[in-house]
Write an enzyme that holds these catalytic residues in place. Structure first.
Site, PDB file in Angstrom:
ATOM      1  N   LYS A   1       0.851  -1.202   0.000  1.00 47.90           N
ATOM      2  CA  LYS A   1       0.000   0.000   0.000  1.00 47.90           C
ATOM      3  C   LYS A   1       0.887   1.253   0.000  1.00 47.90           C
ATOM      4  CE  LYS A   1      -0.351  -0.134   5.050  1.00 47.90           C
ATOM      5  NZ  LYS A   1      -1.180  -0.596   6.179  1.00 47.90           N
TER       6      LYS A   1
ATOM      7  N   TYR B   1      17.175  28.602  10.378  1.00 48.38           N
ATOM      8  CA  TYR B   1      15.951  29.316  10.766  1.00 48.38           C
ATOM      9  C   TYR B   1      15.751  29.297  12.271  1.00 48.38           C
ATOM     10  CZ  TYR B   1      14.218  29.573   5.960  1.00 48.38           C
ATOM     11  OH  TYR B   1      14.054  29.854   4.631  1.00 48.38           O
TER      12      TYR B   1
END
Ligand SMILES: *Cc1c(COP(=O)(O)O)cnc(C)c1O
Length: 356
Positions: A35, A253
């Protein structure tokens, strides 16, 4: 030139992991779970390599049809069943095995005229409380399906919620034994964790997923380190810049990481838009120029920073591995508060896949 980030698939590891599965469950037939685009590895590459399996299990009807059209003639199981009554026409046409977990699905089956009767997996909710009929409802559903000429065979299926911890199957197995009394037909219970650690769950068919790709169902590589499983995916890239950061310099950041002294750092072409977890904190293990080092600061969308202290030879162009054989995906996932399952299946479409 494209960015240097690549996911390399060691397809021989898939075959070898399937052999590990068979050693653990020698008498069971295997649904290889593919899947989510084969847990992010690419359905096509994976099924081609796993043709020794007994069947493939997934949940997207279009992926099932792709698998048929690419040439797989063996069984295909739809783990979540069908989503609309009209899906049954395709399930019939492509000869798919479907799960049934709700009464409306039984009604839909009863109303249609298939080319040939269906193999049905009847889903028991044995305690996870996700999909399936509960203990009280299951016999009625079983009898309703048995009475239908549209049904060729019935398999009892359930799914474990915590088979990765000791005793994790006991309560759910008690329900399976109680409900299963008097129901004649095969059983399909085991996911990867139950395949490895709970042989009493094996019965006729098992449904391993994550271990085929070489990661741990518990999220801890130590639990499978001796099993012979091999990572299939290596995610790697290169250093694209090197910075000499002064003492007390902030990195990335937010500036959350501050260097204590002058520090040589590397900038790597890989960020969260490639599938690397943004929540991986400073200190997440990473392999740079043949040495295990650590990430520094916040992961950006397209880049991340690494400590070059342990690898003074590293320079622009040096190889970097995020996960694979040197850095276990489970170890990165643990640091980022997630599982190998999520990291693999989140590999971004922009990352090229190279098949060995
Ligand atoms: C995903 C899934 C599996 C495989 O689980 P793993 O933990 O990857 O082995 C098995 N059965 C069902 C119903 C699933 O959804």
């Amino acid at each position: 030139m494209p960015r240097p980030i690549i996911a390399t698939l060691d397809t021989a590891a898939l075959t070898s992991n399937l052999a590990v599965v068979r050693r653990h469950a020698p008498n069971a037939r295997v649904w290889s779970v593919v899947k989510a685009n084969a847990y992010g590895h690419g359905l096509n590459a994976v099924w081609q390599q796993l043709q020794q399996t007994d069947g493939f299990a997934l949940l997207d009807l279009n992926e099932a049809i792709t698998l048929r059209e690419e040439g797989w003639q063996g069984p295909i199981l739809l783990l979540e069943g069908f989503f609309q009554p009209t899906d049954l026409a395709e399930i019939d046409r492509y000869r798919l095995t479907t799960t049934v977990h709700s009464t409306w699905q039984i009604d839909a089956l009863a109303r249609m005229i298939p080319l040939a009767p269906f193999d049905i997996y009847l889903k028991l909710n044995s305690g996870m409380n996700r999909l399936g009929f509960n203990e009280q409802q299951l016999h009625t559903a079983w009898q309703a399906l048995s009475a239908l000429k549209q049904v060729a065979s019935l398999t009892l299926m359930t799914h474990f919620a915590y088979a990765d911890i000791p005793e994790g199957i006991a309560e759910q197995m008690a329900v399976v034994y109680r409900v299963g009394e008097g129901l004649h037909g095969p059983r399909c219970l085991a996911n990867s964790a139950a395949t490895l650690w709970h042989p009493t769950t094996h019965w006729q068919w098992i449904r391993p997923g994550i271990i085929l790709y070489g990661a741990s169902p518990s999220g801890d590589w130590k639990h499978v380190a001796d099993s012979g499983l091999r990572p299939v995916m290596t995610l790697h890239s290169e250093l694209i810049a090197v910075q000499q950061v002064p003492a007390a310099g902030r990195i990335g950041y937010g500036g959350y990481y501050r260097s204590e002294e002058t520090q040589r750092i590397g900038v790597v072409a890989c960020g969260y838009a490639d599938g690397y977890p943004r929540h991986a904190p400073t200190g997440t293990p990473i392999w740079v120029d043949g040495v295990c080092t650590r990430t520094l600061g916040t992961v950006s969308m397209d880049m991340l920073m690494v400590d070059l202290q342990p690898c003074p030879q590293a320079r622009i162009g040096s190889p970097v591995e995020f996960w694979g054989n040197h850095i276990k995906i489970d170890d990165v996932a643990t640091r980022a508060g997630t599982l190998g399952y999520e990291l693999m299946s989140s590999l971004a479409p922009r990352v090229p896949i190279n098949i060995l």
